[in-house]
Design a protein around this motif. Structure first.
Motif: not given
Length: 113
Positions: A3, A29-33, A39-42, A44, A92
């Motif tokens: 990363q 980078p960070y992602s979550w459901q 999956k949503v990425t963005g 943090r 994280q």
């Protein structure tokens, strides 16, 4: 795949929690459901604040470095990198405390926060 993490130690905005001056920020980078299981990425961004972040071994070690060495230079850059890496691993993994969030939301709606 490694990363990419951006670290900043200058020209930082005030801490969002207490408005003190943070010592560094990290963006990664960070992602979550989401609720639809997508999956949503963005990204943090986290701050290291000497007022708000005391109490965990990784943060305390990094805060101690800043207390002893007010500037980064060749003599402490490897120590800094190791301590930041450890702090980021800890940071994280943090998640939102939903009970605390619900309690604060309730207090805010009643005008008590």
């Amino acid at each position: 795949m490694p990363q990419e993490i951006e670290i900043a130690v200058a020209d930082l905005p005030d801490c969002r929690r207490c408005t003190a001056a943070p010592l560094l920020t990290a963006r990664f980078p960070y992602s979550w459901q989401n609720a639809r299981d997508e999956k949503v990425t963005g990204f943090r961004e986290v701050m290291l604040c000497q007022q708000c972040d005391r109490g965990t071994p990784a943060a305390d070690a990094l805060l101690a470095l800043f207390a002893v060495d007010s500037q980064l230079d060749l003599a402490n850059v490897e120590t800094f990198a190791t301590l930041v890496r450890t702090w980021l691993e800890e940071t994280q993994e943090r998640t939102v405390d939903l009970q605390l969030l619900d309690m604060e939301w309730d207090q805010w709606q009643r005008g008590n926060l």
